[in-house]
Structure formats: structure tokens, C-alpha cells
Design a protein around this motif. Structure first.
Motif, PDB file in Angstrom:
ATOM      1  N   PRO A  35       0.825  -1.206   0.000  1.00 48.74           N
ATOM      2  CA  PRO A  35       0.000   0.000   0.000  1.00 48.74           C
ATOM      3  C   PRO A  35       0.860   1.257   0.000  1.00 48.74           C
ATOM      4  O   PRO A  35       1.999   1.260   0.486  1.00 48.74           O
ATOM      5  CB  PRO A  35      -0.795  -0.129   1.302  1.00 48.74           C
ATOM      6  CG  PRO A  35       0.067  -0.976   2.181  1.00 48.74           C
ATOM      7  CD  PRO A  35       0.764  -1.937   1.277  1.00 48.74           C
ATOM      8  N   ALA A  36       0.307   2.320  -0.560  1.00 46.12           N
ATOM      9  CA  ALA A  36       1.006   3.608  -0.618  1.00 46.12           C
ATOM     10  C   ALA A  36       0.001   4.723  -0.352  1.00 46.12           C
ATOM     11  O   ALA A  36      -1.158   4.635  -0.759  1.00 46.12           O
ATOM     12  CB  ALA A  36       1.669   3.805  -1.973  1.00 46.12           C
ATOM     13  N   PHE A  37       0.478   5.771   0.306  1.00 42.93           N
ATOM     14  CA  PHE A  37      -0.346   6.957   0.518  1.00 42.93           C
ATOM     15  C   PHE A  37       0.262   8.106  -0.260  1.00 42.93           C
ATOM     16  O   PHE A  37       1.449   8.422  -0.106  1.00 42.93           O
ATOM     17  CB  PHE A  37      -0.438   7.323   1.996  1.00 42.93           C
ATOM     18  CG  PHE A  37      -1.434   8.420   2.271  1.00 42.93           C
ATOM     19  CD1 PHE A  37      -2.793   8.149   2.253  1.00 42.93           C
ATOM     20  CD2 PHE A  37      -1.018   9.715   2.542  1.00 42.93           C
ATOM     21  CE1 PHE A  37      -3.724   9.151   2.489  1.00 42.93           C
ATOM     22  CE2 PHE A  37      -1.938  10.727   2.788  1.00 42.93           C
ATOM     23  CZ  PHE A  37      -3.303  10.445   2.770  1.00 42.93           C
ATOM     24  N   VAL A  38      -0.547   8.723  -1.130  1.00 43.75           N
ATOM     25  CA  VAL A  38      -0.103   9.831  -1.975  1.00 43.75           C
ATOM     26  C   VAL A  38      -0.649  11.124  -1.388  1.00 43.75           C
ATOM     27  O   VAL A  38      -1.862  11.327  -1.331  1.00 43.75           O
ATOM     28  CB  VAL A  38      -0.588   9.645  -3.427  1.00 43.75           C
ATOM     29  CG1 VAL A  38      -0.057  10.767  -4.306  1.00 43.75           C
ATOM     30  CG2 VAL A  38      -0.172   8.286  -3.965  1.00 43.75           C
ATOM     31  N   THR A  65      -3.457   4.059  -2.204  1.00 47.57           N
ATOM     32  CA  THR A  65      -3.451   3.252  -3.412  1.00 47.57           C
ATOM     33  C   THR A  65      -2.537   2.048  -3.177  1.00 47.57           C
ATOM     34  O   THR A  65      -2.102   1.810  -2.048  1.00 47.57           O
ATOM     35  CB  THR A  65      -2.988   4.074  -4.634  1.00 47.57           C
ATOM     36  OG1 THR A  65      -3.095   3.285  -5.819  1.00 47.57           O
ATOM     37  CG2 THR A  65      -1.559   4.553  -4.465  1.00 47.57           C
ATOM     38  N   ALA A  66      -2.263   1.290  -4.211  1.00 40.92           N
ATOM     39  CA  ALA A  66      -1.308   0.179  -4.154  1.00 40.92           C
ATOM     40  C   ALA A  66      -0.208   0.457  -5.168  1.00 40.92           C
ATOM     41  O   ALA A  66      -0.494   0.888  -6.292  1.00 40.92           O
ATOM     42  CB  ALA A  66      -1.991  -1.151  -4.460  1.00 40.92           C
ATOM     43  N   GLU A  67       1.032   0.218  -4.764  1.00 39.99           N
ATOM     44  CA  GLU A  67       2.166   0.528  -5.634  1.00 39.99           C
ATOM     45  C   GLU A  67       3.058  -0.692  -5.809  1.00 39.99           C
ATOM     46  O   GLU A  67       3.233  -1.495  -4.883  1.00 39.99           O
ATOM     47  CB  GLU A  67       2.984   1.684  -5.062  1.00 39.99           C
ATOM     48  CG  GLU A  67       4.159   2.099  -5.944  1.00 39.99           C
ATOM     49  CD  GLU A  67       4.878   3.321  -5.420  1.00 39.99           C
ATOM     50  OE1 GLU A  67       4.316   4.427  -5.548  1.00 39.99           O
ATOM     51  OE2 GLU A  67       5.993   3.176  -4.881  1.00 39.99           O
ATOM     52  N   ASP A 177       9.528   2.996   2.233  1.00 40.89           N
ATOM     53  CA  ASP A 177      10.037   3.847   1.157  1.00 40.89           C
ATOM     54  C   ASP A 177       9.265   5.163   1.160  1.00 40.89           C
ATOM     55  O   ASP A 177       8.058   5.187   1.427  1.00 40.89           O
ATOM     56  CB  ASP A 177       9.845   3.123  -0.184  1.00 40.89           C
ATOM     57  CG  ASP A 177      10.393   3.892  -1.364  1.00 40.89           C
ATOM     58  OD1 ASP A 177      11.494   3.543  -1.821  1.00 40.89           O
ATOM     59  OD2 ASP A 177       9.723   4.828  -1.838  1.00 40.89           O
ATOM     60  N   VAL A 178       9.965   6.246   0.852  1.00 41.92           N
ATOM     61  CA  VAL A 178       9.306   7.534   0.669  1.00 41.92           C
ATOM     62  C   VAL A 178       9.877   8.189  -0.582  1.00 41.92           C
ATOM     63  O   VAL A 178      11.090   8.141  -0.827  1.00 41.92           O
ATOM     64  CB  VAL A 178       9.469   8.447   1.911  1.00 41.92           C
ATOM     65  CG1 VAL A 178      10.932   8.743   2.193  1.00 41.92           C
ATOM     66  CG2 VAL A 178       8.682   9.741   1.743  1.00 41.92           C
ATOM     67  N   ALA A 209       5.046   1.005   1.811  1.00 43.70           N
ATOM     68  CA  ALA A 209       5.627  -0.087   2.605  1.00 43.70           C
ATOM     69  C   ALA A 209       5.012  -1.393   2.139  1.00 43.70           C
ATOM     70  O   ALA A 209       3.930  -1.415   1.541  1.00 43.70           O
ATOM     71  CB  ALA A 209       5.368   0.118   4.094  1.00 43.70           C
ATOM     72  N   GLY A 210       5.713  -2.498   2.384  1.00 42.52           N
ATOM     73  CA  GLY A 210       5.170  -3.787   1.989  1.00 42.52           C
ATOM     74  C   GLY A 210       6.226  -4.857   1.918  1.00 42.52           C
ATOM     75  O   GLY A 210       7.182  -4.870   2.694  1.00 42.52           O
ATOM     76  N   LEU A 211       6.091  -5.748   0.911  1.00 41.26           N
ATOM     77  CA  LEU A 211       6.958  -6.911   0.778  1.00 41.26           C
ATOM     78  C   LEU A 211       8.043  -6.678  -0.256  1.00 41.26           C
ATOM     79  O   LEU A 211       7.811  -6.037  -1.300  1.00 41.26           O
ATOM     80  CB  LEU A 211       6.141  -8.131   0.379  1.00 41.26           C
ATOM     81  CG  LEU A 211       5.156  -8.677   1.414  1.00 41.26           C
ATOM     82  CD1 LEU A 211       4.353  -9.829   0.808  1.00 41.26           C
ATOM     83  CD2 LEU A 211       5.880  -9.136   2.670  1.00 41.26           C
TER      84      LEU A 211
END
Length: 215
Positions: A35-38, A65-67, A177-178, A209-211
Motif C-alpha cells: 500500500p502507498a499513501f499519496v 493506493t497500491a504501488e 520507502d518515501v 511499505a510492503g513486501l
């Protein structure tokens, strides 16, 4: 007998080197997914009927969203990565002196990027990295609100990136990650019979963040 032992040892050494080379080759690629927050850092310069509208601005709310990011190590420390995600729908509200208009419209799209990265400890358990490159604001669709016939252009800008992997084993791990992008768009619409044009800086900050998977 001695020659057979030497040959066997040489074959074993060759097999070991081949296996090591294969393992190294297999770990050149990596994938980040999660997942990601924009969060846009927006501002706008607006004209109506060709005249500047003093104090006019826009407000764009953040969206989840999903990245996915896919990368390839060209050297043990340097990688090239491409990142993009599912395009969220952003609400674009009029603000400043035009705040009374409310919802100006919506924009479906989001940032993507191509980055060169430097990984400080690519074989360790904790793997920090930094990167930079080109960012892309990709606009797929717009919908009218207070403004009619709303259109927005896709655009190219720059991006900086910092993050880290925390590996569980040679293949799997997690990451944070940012990314900070500097990119904008030009939007065109009509307010009643009056043509409106806005140069909008979007400049999103993307938290992800994620896998992690290496192969």
C-alpha cells in the motif's frame, strides 16, 4: 587415482562456482509491492477569461493506493527501478478566493517514476538505499464539478527517493520507502461561459511499505 580425485575436485569447484553465479544472477531483480499513501503538496495559478484570478487556489486531498516497484541491479550497489501504482481518484476543490465554488472536479491518475538507486548494503539483512530520477504525473480521467469540460494534462518532473529493505532471507523481506516528486499539470475548464486555465503544482509525497522479493 590421483588424477580422478583432482578431476572430481575440479568438477565440484566448478559446480559450486556455477551455483554461486546462478544465485548472484537470480538476485539481480527485485520487486517491492504494498500500500502507498499519496499526499499532494498542491498550489495553483489560475486565469479566467485570460485574466489572473488573485488568490485563487486548489486543494487536493491525499489518497491511498497500491504501488509496485520493479528493479534490476546493474552493479552490486546500483539498480534501476520503475515504480507505479493503481491510479486513485483525487478530489480537486477550489480554495482561496474561489473557495465558495466547492468541488471543482475530480482527477483519476497518479505519480510514476524511473529511478537510479544506490544500495548501501545489498547483501546484508538491513539494506538502506537512496535514488533519484524522472517522475510522471499520469492523468487517465477527469470529471466535472463546479467547472465544466475539465481536462488535465499528464506531465514529467523529477523525483527523489529513500528507503530500506529488511530481509528475512535471500529472497523475502519487507521495505519502507518515501518518494518526493516535483511535477505539475495544466488544467483547462469552463466556469459557466468563461474559460478557465490553471497551472497546478501537485508535488506529491508518496509513503510506501510492503513486501520485498529478490529473484
Amino acid at each position: 587415482m590421483a588424477s580422478m580425485k583432482i578431476a572430481a575436485a575440479a568438477a565440484l569447484a566448478a559446480a559450486s562456482l556455477a551455483g554461486a553465479a546462478h544465485a548472484q544472477e537470480a538476485s539481480r531483480w527485485f520487486v517491492h509491492a504494498g500500500p502507498a499513501f499519496v499526499e499532494p503538496d498542491e498550489s495553483a495559478d489560475m486565469t479566467a477569461g485570460g485574466q489572473t484570478v488573485p488568490g485563487a487556489d486548489v486543494s487536493i486531498g491525499g489518497r491511498w493506493t497500491a504501488e509496485v516497484e520493479v528493479g534490476y541491479f546493474v552493479t552490486p550497489n546500483v539498480a534501476i527501478a520503475v515504480a507505479g501504482g493503481f491510479p486513485p481518484k483525487f478530489n480537486v476543490d477550489a480554495s482561496g478566493t474561489l473557495a465558495s465554488l466547492g468541488r471543482a472536479g475530480t482527477m483519476t491518475g497518479g505519480p510514476a517514476g524511473i529511478m537510479a538507486q544506490y544500495h548501501f548494503n545489498p547483501e546484508g539483512r538491513f539494506q538502506p538505499y537512496v535514488g533519484g530520477g524522472a517522475s510522471f504525473l499520469v492523468v487517465f480521467d477527469t470529471e466535472d464539478g463546479a467547472l465544466n469540460d475539465l481536462e488535465a494534462d499528464s506531465a514529467v518532473g523529477t523525483v527523489l527517493q529513500a528507503g530500506a529493505n529488511l530481509m528475512v532471507n535471500d529472497r523475502w523481506g519487507g521495505f519502507v520507502d518515501v518518494k518526493k516528486a516535483w511535477v505539475g499539470t495544466v488544467a483547462k475548464a469552463n466556469l459557466g461561459p468563461t474559460p478557465v486555465r490553471a497551472k497546478v503544482k501537485v508535488d506529491p509525497l508518496v509513503f510506501n511499505a510492503g513486501l520485498t522479493y529478490r529473484f
